[in-house]
Write a protein that holds these residues in place. Structure first.
Motif, short mmCIF file in Angstrom:
data_model
loop_
_atom_site.label_atom_id
_atom_site.label_comp_id
_atom_site.label_asym_id
_atom_site.label_seq_id
_atom_site.Cartn_x
_atom_site.Cartn_y
_atom_site.Cartn_z
N PRO A 5 6.08 5.25 -21.79
CA PRO A 5 6.99 4.51 -22.68
C PRO A 5 7.00 3.01 -22.39
N LEU A 6 6.98 2.63 -21.11
CA LEU A 6 7.01 1.20 -20.77
C LEU A 6 5.78 0.49 -21.32
N GLU A 7 4.61 1.12 -21.18
CA GLU A 7 3.37 0.50 -21.67
C GLU A 7 3.39 0.37 -23.19
N ARG A 8 3.85 1.42 -23.88
CA ARG A 8 3.91 1.35 -25.34
C ARG A 8 4.83 0.23 -25.81
N ARG A 9 5.97 0.10 -25.16
CA ARG A 9 6.91 -0.95 -25.57
C ARG A 9 6.35 -2.33 -25.27
N TYR A 10 5.66 -2.47 -24.15
CA TYR A 10 5.08 -3.78 -23.85
C TYR A 10 3.93 -4.11 -24.80
N ARG A 11 3.15 -3.12 -25.19
CA ARG A 11 2.07 -3.38 -26.14
C ARG A 11 2.64 -3.86 -27.48
N ARG A 12 3.74 -3.25 -27.91
CA ARG A 12 4.37 -3.73 -29.15
C ARG A 12 4.88 -5.16 -28.98
N LEU A 13 5.43 -5.46 -27.81
CA LEU A 13 5.96 -6.79 -27.56
C LEU A 13 4.84 -7.84 -27.51
N LEU A 14 3.68 -7.44 -27.02
CA LEU A 14 2.57 -8.38 -26.90
C LEU A 14 1.98 -8.76 -28.26
N HIS A 15 2.38 -8.06 -29.32
CA HIS A 15 1.91 -8.46 -30.65
C HIS A 15 2.56 -9.77 -31.11
N LEU A 16 3.53 -10.27 -30.36
CA LEU A 16 4.08 -11.59 -30.65
C LEU A 16 3.09 -12.69 -30.31
N LEU A 17 2.11 -12.40 -29.47
CA LEU A 17 1.12 -13.41 -29.09
C LEU A 17 0.07 -13.53 -30.18
N PRO A 18 -0.58 -14.69 -30.31
CA PRO A 18 -1.66 -14.83 -31.29
C PRO A 18 -2.78 -13.84 -30.99
N PRO A 19 -3.48 -13.35 -32.02
CA PRO A 19 -4.51 -12.33 -31.79
C PRO A 19 -5.61 -12.76 -30.82
N ASP A 20 -6.08 -14.02 -30.91
CA ASP A 20 -7.15 -14.44 -30.01
C ASP A 20 -6.69 -14.46 -28.56
N HIS A 21 -5.45 -14.91 -28.34
CA HIS A 21 -4.92 -14.93 -26.98
C HIS A 21 -4.69 -13.50 -26.49
N ARG A 22 -4.22 -12.64 -27.38
CA ARG A 22 -3.98 -11.26 -26.99
C ARG A 22 -5.28 -10.54 -26.64
N ALA A 23 -6.35 -10.84 -27.40
CA ALA A 23 -7.63 -10.21 -27.11
C ALA A 23 -8.22 -10.68 -25.79
N ALA A 24 -8.00 -11.96 -25.47
CA ALA A 24 -8.58 -12.51 -24.26
C ALA A 24 -7.78 -12.18 -23.01
N ARG A 25 -6.45 -12.21 -23.11
CA ARG A 25 -5.61 -12.07 -21.92
C ARG A 25 -4.61 -10.92 -22.00
N GLY A 26 -4.62 -10.17 -23.12
CA GLY A 26 -3.58 -9.17 -23.32
C GLY A 26 -3.55 -8.09 -22.25
N GLU A 27 -4.72 -7.53 -21.92
CA GLU A 27 -4.75 -6.45 -20.93
C GLU A 27 -4.34 -6.96 -19.55
N GLU A 28 -4.77 -8.15 -19.23
CA GLU A 28 -4.40 -8.74 -17.94
C GLU A 28 -2.90 -8.97 -17.85
N LEU A 29 -2.33 -9.50 -18.93
CA LEU A 29 -0.89 -9.75 -18.94
C LEU A 29 -0.12 -8.43 -18.95
N LEU A 30 -0.64 -7.43 -19.66
CA LEU A 30 0.01 -6.12 -19.68
C LEU A 30 0.08 -5.52 -18.28
N GLY A 31 -1.03 -5.61 -17.54
CA GLY A 31 -1.03 -5.09 -16.18
C GLY A 31 -0.03 -5.79 -15.29
N LEU A 32 0.09 -7.12 -15.46
CA LEU A 32 1.06 -7.87 -14.67
C LEU A 32 2.49 -7.44 -14.99
N LEU A 33 2.78 -7.27 -16.28
CA LEU A 33 4.12 -6.87 -16.69
C LEU A 33 4.47 -5.46 -16.20
#
Length: 244
Positions: A5-33
């Motif tokens: 559940p925590l990962e799903r909620r964070y993935r939804r929250l990360l859609h606030l970031l621009p797509p290019d930034h999310r594609a480049a850094r999204g997984e890294e930022l998700l792991g940190l969170l």
């Protein structure tokens, strides 16, 4: 296997970031969170606010840049109204006003070419050139003739802000350049409908242009193939939601 559940909620929250930034850094930022909120079912308020703040910080300059471009296009289209009024005789020629050609040049041709040069320079990335061109006439008129501040002069403020803070260039350029004649048609239509004109009359046109630019940006992004995933980029302190 479904995500926690925590990962799903964070993935939804990360859609606030621009797509290019999310594609480049999204997984890294998700792991940190996920590491910071380990053992929780929901994002902590501190981390969630950090992601929201990062999304606003990354998206607002691009949105503001698009709005400035839309205002410039509406500014460029304004002489189209005078062109229609002159062609229909709604603007009468004074006896000492000179030849019709000189009136057309003063009211339509010269303002259109000047405003078009400012807007095209801005859309093509020559920000400082466009700002200097826009600021020159009111500055010269103020020095030589004591001209006061006009409503259109307030456009200098967002133009200067875009140059100083290096807002990203509005995209896509083709859609915004193509919106210039469309904006001219809209403002000429206000004269056809006998609507009273004021500086605020350009705001609905700017809103329409902004929608066109945003739609063109979405379509261009969908047609652009995504690059193949590569090695993860090194972590940056700017990506940490806890960073100021």
């Amino acid at each position: 296997m479904s995500a926690a559940p925590l990962e799903r909620r964070y993935r939804r929250l990360l859609h606030l970031l621009p797509p290019d930034h999310r594609a480049a850094r999204g997984e890294e930022l998700l792991g940190l969170l996920l590491d910071l909120d380990e053992g929780r079912d929901r994002p902590s308020p501190r981390q969630a606010l950090g992601v929201i703040g990062l999304g606003l910080r990354l998206r607002l300059p691009g949105t503001a840049s698009l709005l400035v471009a839309a205002l410039l296009i509406a500014f460029t289209a304004e002489p189209a109204r005078d062109a229609y009024l002159l062609s229909t005789g709604a603007i009468a020629f004074a006896p000492d006003a000179g030849s019709p050609l000189s009136i057309w040049t003063a009211l339509v041709l010269a303002p259109t070419l000047f405003r078009l040069s400012v807007t095209v320079a801005w859309l093509l990335g020559a920000r400082r050139t466009a700002l200097a061109l826009f600021a020159a006439p009111p500055a010269i008129s103020a020095v030589l003739f004591g001209r006061g501040v006009q409503p259109v002069d307030l456009l200098l403020l967002p133009l200067a802000a875009a140059v100083i803070w290096r807002w990203p260039a509005p995209r896509p350029r083709f859609a915004l350049l193509a919106a210039i004649p469309f904006a001219m048609l809209l403002l000429a239509l206000t004269a056809v409908l006998n609507r009273p004109w004021s500086p605020a009359s350009s705001l609905p046109v700017a809103a329409v242009v902004a929608v066109i630019g945003a739609a063109g940006s979405v379509l261009a992004r969908r047609r652009t193939p995504r690059p193949a995933p590569g090695p993860a980029a090194p972590a940056s302190p700017a990506d940490d939601p806890r960073a100021p």
